[in-house]
Scaffold this motif. Structure first.
Motif, PDB file in Angstrom:
ATOM      1  N   LEU A 100       0.810  -1.359  -0.175  1.00 41.77           N
ATOM      2  CA  LEU A 100       0.116  -0.058  -0.088  1.00 41.77           C
ATOM      3  C   LEU A 100       0.758   1.144  -0.077  1.00 41.77           C
ATOM      4  N   PRO A 101       1.967   1.220   0.598  1.00 46.77           N
ATOM      5  CA  PRO A 101       2.676   2.524   0.646  1.00 46.77           C
ATOM      6  C   PRO A 101       2.967   3.003  -0.822  1.00 46.77           C
ATOM      7  N   GLY A 102       3.566   1.919  -1.639  1.00 43.52           N
ATOM      8  CA  GLY A 102       3.785   2.544  -2.800  1.00 43.52           C
ATOM      9  C   GLY A 102       2.755   2.990  -3.651  1.00 43.52           C
ATOM     10  N   GLN A 103       1.352   2.681  -3.407  1.00 42.77           N
ATOM     11  CA  GLN A 103       0.435   3.367  -4.042  1.00 42.77           C
ATOM     12  C   GLN A 103       0.285   4.664  -3.597  1.00 42.77           C
ATOM     13  N   ASP A 104       0.460   4.782  -2.344  1.00 40.49           N
ATOM     14  CA  ASP A 104       0.203   6.049  -1.533  1.00 40.49           C
ATOM     15  C   ASP A 104       1.132   7.284  -2.047  1.00 40.49           C
ATOM     16  N   ILE A 105       2.417   6.809  -2.193  1.00 40.61           N
ATOM     17  CA  ILE A 105       3.432   7.856  -2.773  1.00 40.61           C
ATOM     18  C   ILE A 105       3.260   8.321  -4.256  1.00 40.61           C
ATOM     19  N   GLU A 123      -7.233  -0.711   9.047  1.00 40.62           N
ATOM     20  CA  GLU A 123      -7.568  -0.929   7.733  1.00 40.62           C
ATOM     21  C   GLU A 123      -7.923   0.428   7.416  1.00 40.62           C
ATOM     22  N   ALA A 124      -8.911   1.115   7.925  1.00 42.36           N
ATOM     23  CA  ALA A 124      -9.121   2.516   7.546  1.00 42.36           C
ATOM     24  C   ALA A 124      -7.974   3.375   7.809  1.00 42.36           C
ATOM     25  N   LEU A 125      -6.973   3.162   8.433  1.00 37.73           N
ATOM     26  CA  LEU A 125      -5.721   4.131   8.479  1.00 37.73           C
ATOM     27  C   LEU A 125      -4.840   3.959   7.307  1.00 37.73           C
ATOM     28  N   ALA A 126      -4.892   2.804   6.665  1.00 38.73           N
ATOM     29  CA  ALA A 126      -3.925   2.020   5.642  1.00 38.73           C
ATOM     30  C   ALA A 126      -4.616   2.302   4.319  1.00 38.73           C
ATOM     31  N   THR A 127      -5.859   2.677   4.528  1.00 36.67           N
ATOM     32  CA  THR A 127      -6.395   2.799   3.047  1.00 36.67           C
ATOM     33  C   THR A 127      -5.784   3.721   2.024  1.00 36.67           C
TER      34      THR A 127
END
Length: 341
Positions: free
Chosen positions: A77-82, A217-221
């Motif tokens: 998920l972090p890769g999608q975030d950035i 899960e809510a925080l990691a979306t």
């Protein structure tokens, strides 16, 4: 002694790069010259057929949201975030993304973790017509703790000079549409984690009434990208200004695009912030204005348009499956953000 005795394994790094290279190549298009592993990434603009291209660049990180992903093991998920965050940052000036470079630093390079991080970036790059053209991986034992890592990204996009969105056309009478976020996106996590985990005592797997996801899960979306929904409107010059609501919230981001002679009034009664924001506010006894200066409160991108264009803009958004809310207006003033409750 050798490098491995100091905690840096070149063999482990080579192993990690096998999956990484496969993910990176899935993002390549006709603009790419060369392959993975060169000292620099080569990209040509010739295939774009633009008259007066202007490059737009931005760099950012994910911040302490990584703590949540690391604890949950949601390394994809972090890769999608950035990637999505950076796409939104250059979109506000009307730019389409061209290529992306990542930086990953960790104490010990774990092949399974690296594969997921880069696979997440590659997924978001494909969704945004973006090439993952290069990056850097740093193994830094003694600097990062076991399991910890940090990531950042640099994006380069392009816009026709005549299509640059700079906010100069914003004037009294301009209306503001808000597009929903997918949660906190990538900002405010130091406060959110302090309140939810330290003060309220929640765990990442805690379920609360009113939410269909756990706290973690809510925080990691992942942070969402607005590029697919808005780039055509940008090219048609139907947008006077865009405000990406990131760190420093409404009070910090909206003035960045305003002329000196206007104020913005945001009507906070026009939408209901998602439950995760309410939990943070209640558990931490956070003042309402502080919430809006830290978080996006459920609106991740604000669109400034002429009222005469509203029907066309709304029709476009709905055709893209976008939900929207008219949340404010522009009035004469001195570059202030004011709230109506």
């Amino acid at each position: 002694m050798n490098y491995a005795d100091a905690g840096v394994s070149l063999a482990r790094a080579d192993e990690a790069m096998v999956g990484v290279k496969k993910s990176v190549r899935t993002t390549f298009n006709q603009g790419v010259l060369g392959d993975v592993g060169n000292f620099g990434g080569l990209f040509t603009l010739n295939h774009l057929g633009m008259k007066d291209p202007v490059l737009v660049s931005s760099v950012d990180g994910v911040g302490t949201k990584l703590k949540v992903d690391i604890e949950m093991g949601t390394h994809e998920l972090p890769g999608q975030d950035i990637v999505n965050h950076c796409c939104d940052d250059i979109l506000v000036q009307g730019a389409r993304p061209l290529f992306f470079l990542d930086y990953v630093a960790t104490g010990r390079l774990e092949p399974g973790v690296m594969d997921k991080l880069v696979a997440g970036m590659a997924k978001a790059c494909r969704e945004n017509d973006l090439v993952l053209i290069g990056g850097e991986t740093a193994e830094m034992p003694g600097f990062y703790g076991p399991g910890d890592y940090d990531i950042s990204g640099t994006i380069v996009g392009v816009v026709e000079r005549e299509n640059i969105i700079d906010g100069k056309k914003i004037k009294p009478g301009t209306i503001i549409l808000g597009l929903p976020s997918t949660g906190l996106h990538t900002n405010g996590y130091s406060l959110a984690r302090k309140v939810l985990f330290d003060v309220a005592g929640y765990k990442v797997d805690t379920m609360v009434d009113g939410m269909d996801k756990s706290i973690g899960e809510a925080l990691a979306t992942p942070h969402r990208s607005y590029y697919p929904s808005l780039i055509d409107l940008c090219n048609k010059k139907k947008i006077q200004g865009l405000a990406h609501i990131t760190g420093s919230g409404y009070q910090g981001n909206i003035p960045r695009i305003l002329p000196d002679n206007v104020d913005v009034i945001i009507d906070r009664t026009t939408w209901d912030p998602p439950m995760i924001f309410k939990l943070i506010q209640q558990a931490g006894s956070v003042e309402k204005d502080e919430m809006y200066s830290t978080f996006n409160m459920g609106m991740g991108m604000l669109i400034f348009i002429d009222p005469a264009d509203k029907a066309e803009v709304v029709a476009h958004l709905e055709a893209k499956g976008e939900k929207w809310t008219q949340i404010g207006e522009v009035v004469a003033g001195t570059k202030q953000v004011k709230f109506r409750d």
